[in-house]
Design a protein around this motif. Sequence first.
Motif, PDB file in Angstrom:
ATOM      1  N   LEU A   1      49.761  28.026  38.728  1.00  0.00           N
ATOM      2  CA  LEU A   1      49.465  28.913  37.606  1.00  0.00           C
ATOM      3  C   LEU A   1      49.401  30.361  38.078  1.00  0.00           C
ATOM      4  CD1 LEU A   1      46.701  26.807  35.838  1.00  0.00           C
ATOM      5  CD2 LEU A   1      49.076  27.090  35.124  1.00  0.00           C
ATOM      6  N   PRO A   2      49.813  31.287  37.233  1.00  0.00           N
ATOM      7  CA  PRO A   2      49.735  32.697  37.615  1.00  0.00           C
ATOM      8  C   PRO A   2      48.271  33.141  37.707  1.00  0.00           C
ATOM      9  CG  PRO A   2      50.412  32.487  35.324  1.00  0.00           C
ATOM     10  CD  PRO A   2      50.394  31.100  35.901  1.00  0.00           C
ATOM     11  N   PRO A   3      47.978  34.109  38.576  1.00  0.00           N
ATOM     12  CA  PRO A   3      46.590  34.579  38.723  1.00  0.00           C
ATOM     13  C   PRO A   3      46.011  35.135  37.428  1.00  0.00           C
ATOM     14  CG  PRO A   3      47.985  35.488  40.455  1.00  0.00           C
ATOM     15  CD  PRO A   3      48.884  34.768  39.499  1.00  0.00           C
ATOM     16  N   SER A   4      46.868  35.587  36.547  1.00  0.00           N
ATOM     17  CA  SER A   4      46.395  36.170  35.287  1.00  0.00           C
ATOM     18  C   SER A   4      46.087  35.118  34.226  1.00  0.00           C
ATOM     19  CB  SER A   4      47.443  37.143  34.749  1.00  0.00           C
ATOM     20  OG  SER A   4      48.657  36.448  34.499  1.00  0.00           O
ATOM     21  N   ALA A   5      46.301  33.834  34.535  1.00  0.00           N
ATOM     22  CA  ALA A   5      46.050  32.771  33.556  1.00  0.00           C
ATOM     23  C   ALA A   5      44.566  32.734  33.196  1.00  0.00           C
ATOM     24  CB  ALA A   5      46.502  31.430  34.104  1.00  0.00           C
ATOM     25  N   ARG A   6      44.278  32.742  31.929  1.00  0.00           N
ATOM     26  CA  ARG A   6      42.903  32.703  31.423  1.00  0.00           C
ATOM     27  C   ARG A   6      42.819  31.656  30.322  1.00  0.00           C
ATOM     28  NH1 ARG A   6      42.124  34.772  35.479  1.00  0.00           N
ATOM     29  NH2 ARG A   6      41.553  36.908  35.932  1.00  0.00           N
ATOM     30  N   GLY A   7      41.629  31.179  30.083  1.00  0.00           N
ATOM     31  CA  GLY A   7      41.433  30.191  29.044  1.00  0.00           C
ATOM     32  C   GLY A   7      40.113  30.412  28.334  1.00  0.00           C
ATOM     33  N   MET A   8      39.696  29.390  27.625  1.00  0.00           N
ATOM     34  CA  MET A   8      38.423  29.432  26.920  1.00  0.00           C
ATOM     35  C   MET A   8      37.284  29.220  27.923  1.00  0.00           C
ATOM     36  SD  MET A   8      39.467  27.039  23.667  1.00  0.00           S
ATOM     37  CE  MET A   8      39.720  25.607  24.692  1.00  0.00           C
ATOM     38  N   ALA A   9      36.070  29.363  27.464  1.00  0.00           N
ATOM     39  CA  ALA A   9      34.905  29.170  28.338  1.00  0.00           C
ATOM     40  C   ALA A   9      34.843  27.745  28.883  1.00  0.00           C
ATOM     41  CB  ALA A   9      33.629  29.502  27.576  1.00  0.00           C
ATOM     42  N   CYS A  10      35.375  26.787  28.135  1.00  0.00           N
ATOM     43  CA  CYS A  10      35.305  25.386  28.552  1.00  0.00           C
ATOM     44  C   CYS A  10      36.585  24.903  29.240  1.00  0.00           C
ATOM     45  CB  CYS A  10      34.993  24.498  27.359  1.00  0.00           C
ATOM     46  SG  CYS A  10      36.290  24.481  26.115  1.00  0.00           S
ATOM     47  N   THR A  11      37.514  25.793  29.538  1.00  0.00           N
ATOM     48  CA  THR A  11      38.798  25.377  30.113  1.00  0.00           C
ATOM     49  C   THR A  11      38.622  24.626  31.423  1.00  0.00           C
ATOM     50  OG1 THR A  11      40.012  27.147  29.027  1.00  0.00           O
ATOM     51  CG2 THR A  11      41.027  26.186  30.980  1.00  0.00           C
ATOM     52  N   ILE A  12      37.781  25.117  32.317  1.00  0.00           N
ATOM     53  CA  ILE A  12      37.602  24.441  33.590  1.00  0.00           C
ATOM     54  C   ILE A  12      36.955  23.068  33.390  1.00  0.00           C
ATOM     55  CG2 ILE A  12      35.378  25.519  34.141  1.00  0.00           C
ATOM     56  CD1 ILE A  12      38.196  24.700  36.624  1.00  0.00           C
ATOM     57  N   HIS A  13      36.104  22.928  32.386  1.00  0.00           N
ATOM     58  CA  HIS A  13      35.503  21.636  32.068  1.00  0.00           C
ATOM     59  C   HIS A  13      36.578  20.661  31.567  1.00  0.00           C
ATOM     60  CE1 HIS A  13      32.131  24.399  32.076  1.00  0.00           C
ATOM     61  NE2 HIS A  13      31.299  23.370  32.179  1.00  0.00           N
ATOM     62  N   ARG A  14      37.487  21.184  30.763  1.00  0.00           N
ATOM     63  CA  ARG A  14      38.582  20.365  30.227  1.00  0.00           C
ATOM     64  C   ARG A  14      39.487  19.882  31.367  1.00  0.00           C
ATOM     65  NH1 ARG A  14      38.801  21.415  24.624  1.00  0.00           N
ATOM     66  NH2 ARG A  14      40.963  20.780  24.392  1.00  0.00           N
ATOM     67  N   ILE A  15      39.813  20.793  32.284  1.00  0.00           N
ATOM     68  CA  ILE A  15      40.666  20.433  33.425  1.00  0.00           C
ATOM     69  C   ILE A  15      39.954  19.416  34.312  1.00  0.00           C
ATOM     70  CG2 ILE A  15      41.774  21.292  35.512  1.00  0.00           C
ATOM     71  CD1 ILE A  15      42.259  23.947  33.973  1.00  0.00           C
ATOM     72  N   ALA A  16      38.664  19.648  34.570  1.00  0.00           N
ATOM     73  CA  ALA A  16      37.899  18.730  35.429  1.00  0.00           C
ATOM     74  C   ALA A  16      37.849  17.330  34.821  1.00  0.00           C
ATOM     75  CB  ALA A  16      36.487  19.263  35.651  1.00  0.00           C
TER      76      ALA A  16
END
Length: 116
Positions: A38-53
């Motif tokens: 993913l590009p360094p500029s990739a951003r998501g919602m506050a829960c994005t890392i929870h979704r990925i995990a």
Amino acid sequence: MPIPPLAAFISTVARTTKISPAVILLPLVIFDRLKQALPPSARGMACTIHRIALSAMIISEKYLCDVPMKNRSWAAHSVLFSLDEVNLMERQLLHLLVSLCWACFSQLAWRSSAAC
């Protein structure tokens, strides 16, 4: 519902689902591959890392276990996400992972000449 810290979320899901340590470790490999892709500029919602995990744990458990849990159970244990969201997150992460598996001829030729 407020989003818990990531470590607390993973700990709660791991404890309530009673998944093996390998199912917790394999997502680290997935995180590393995603970070590289993913590009360094990739951003998501506050829960994005929870979704990925969560989706990484689901995919890891399905890969490592003969009789994996159903997504309905994962949704119940995660508390944050509905069954429809869990199904979507799993499909989206699988799509990203499949795209990371492709290699072009020049990448393969470079690797084989470097190994010799």
